[in-house]
Design a protein around this motif. Sequence first.
Motif, PDB file in Angstrom:
ATOM      1  N   VAL A   1       0.873  -1.175   0.000  1.00 16.79           N
ATOM      2  CA  VAL A   1       0.000   0.000   0.000  1.00 16.79           C
ATOM      3  C   VAL A   1       0.909   1.224   0.000  1.00 16.79           C
ATOM      4  O   VAL A   1       1.498   1.578   1.011  1.00 16.79           O
ATOM      5  CB  VAL A   1      -0.942   0.028   1.222  1.00 16.79           C
TER       6      VAL A   1
ATOM      7  N   ASP B   1       1.762   4.855   0.143  1.00 19.91           N
ATOM      8  CA  ASP B   1       1.112   6.023   0.719  1.00 19.91           C
ATOM      9  C   ASP B   1       1.546   7.299   0.001  1.00 19.91           C
ATOM     10  O   ASP B   1       2.220   8.157   0.563  1.00 19.91           O
ATOM     11  CB  ASP B   1       1.424   6.111   2.215  1.00 19.91           C
TER      12      ASP B   1
ATOM     13  N   ASN C   1      -2.293   5.150  -2.553  1.00 18.52           N
ATOM     14  CA  ASN C   1      -3.151   6.215  -2.043  1.00 18.52           C
ATOM     15  C   ASN C   1      -3.000   7.464  -2.898  1.00 18.52           C
ATOM     16  O   ASN C   1      -1.886   7.850  -3.241  1.00 18.52           O
ATOM     17  CB  ASN C   1      -2.784   6.553  -0.590  1.00 18.52           C
TER      18      ASN C   1
ATOM     19  N   GLY D   1      -3.514   4.900   8.777  1.00 19.51           N
ATOM     20  CA  GLY D   1      -4.554   4.814   7.756  1.00 19.51           C
ATOM     21  C   GLY D   1      -4.171   3.901   6.613  1.00 19.51           C
ATOM     22  O   GLY D   1      -5.014   3.180   6.067  1.00 19.51           O
ATOM     23  N   THR D   2      -2.904   3.905   6.247  1.00 13.58           N
ATOM     24  CA  THR D   2      -2.430   3.057   5.155  1.00 13.58           C
ATOM     25  C   THR D   2      -2.505   1.586   5.530  1.00 13.58           C
ATOM     26  O   THR D   2      -2.931   0.742   4.725  1.00 13.58           O
ATOM     27  CB  THR D   2      -0.978   3.439   4.789  1.00 13.58           C
TER      28      THR D   2
ATOM     29  N   LYS E   1      -6.160   0.465   5.565  1.00  8.77           N
ATOM     30  CA  LYS E   1      -6.667   0.311   4.194  1.00  8.77           C
ATOM     31  C   LYS E   1      -6.255  -1.039   3.634  1.00  8.77           C
ATOM     32  O   LYS E   1      -7.058  -1.731   2.988  1.00  8.77           O
ATOM     33  CB  LYS E   1      -6.121   1.439   3.316  1.00  8.77           C
TER      34      LYS E   1
ATOM     35  N   LYS F   1      -8.261  -3.913   5.440  1.00  8.96           N
ATOM     36  CA  LYS F   1      -9.638  -3.983   4.948  1.00  8.96           C
ATOM     37  C   LYS F   1      -9.694  -4.631   3.565  1.00  8.96           C
ATOM     38  O   LYS F   1     -10.612  -5.407   3.262  1.00  8.96           O
ATOM     39  CB  LYS F   1     -10.249  -2.582   4.896  1.00  8.96           C
ATOM     40  N   TYR F   2      -8.722  -4.317   2.734  1.00  6.51           N
ATOM     41  CA  TYR F   2      -8.659  -4.906   1.396  1.00  6.51           C
ATOM     42  C   TYR F   2      -8.493  -6.425   1.486  1.00  6.51           C
ATOM     43  O   TYR F   2      -9.205  -7.193   0.814  1.00  6.51           O
ATOM     44  CB  TYR F   2      -7.504  -4.282   0.623  1.00  6.51           C
TER      45      TYR F   2
ATOM     46  N   ASN G   1      -9.502   4.496  11.896  1.00  5.99           N
ATOM     47  CA  ASN G   1      -8.223   5.106  12.229  1.00  5.99           C
ATOM     48  C   ASN G   1      -8.365   5.948  13.496  1.00  5.99           C
ATOM     49  O   ASN G   1      -9.041   6.965  13.510  1.00  5.99           O
ATOM     50  CB  ASN G   1      -7.737   5.984  11.071  1.00  5.99           C
TER      51      ASN G   1
END
Length: 221
Positions: free
Chosen positions: A35, A37, A57, A65-66, A69, A72-73, A155
């Motif tokens: 991910v 950022d 991002n 937050g990264t 993310k 969740k993915y 977050n």
Amino acid sequence: MGRSRLGIVVPARNEEKTIKKVIVSLKKYGDVLIVDDASTDKTSFITQNLSIKFIKNKINLGYEGTILKGIKYLLKKNYKYIATFDADGEHDPKFLLNIKKIKNFDLLIGKRKKFNRFSEYFFSFVTRLFFNIHDPLSGLRIYNTDILKKIELINENDFNTYLIFKIKNLNGKIINKPLNVKKRNDNSRLGNDLKVNLNIIISLFKFILKIMIYKINKYYK
């Protein structure tokens, strides 16, 4: 352990010097998700043609937050475990073999012998004393997806430390395991100045405050 059982989230922000080596070292343990950022260097370019999952991002979301993310993915896939692994090359990928050795856990935290900042020692002292969590700021964690699916992933701007409490509150089994760390050659992206240490201390007090509010609300229900 079976590659399909483990998804590995690697948050990356301007890590062109180490990202390829990290990816290559992880691919034999599980499916790697980078991910990015909103890097401004060649991080994204280097990851091409390495047979990994990749998200970038559009704006800088920050470390917490990264990671969320990426988690969740991967939760949308059929992984049994999701690991978080820093892109700076400090972590030993062999730590991931603990999945095969331990098997029964909800959260496995890589416990470093030494911390990079004085504020981390303070944070660790508090969480070890009250929760038996030795390294709450460790970037190497392995989550059982069964427990993650029971939690609202938001977050909290606290280096994802409150997520540990949420797991503990669900009577999740949390294990601290020693982690070998290789010191990076260049400077940490997070840094070690007064501002960073202050942010970590603030995160600790926010962490304590949230727990107190939770316990008060629970008491009066």
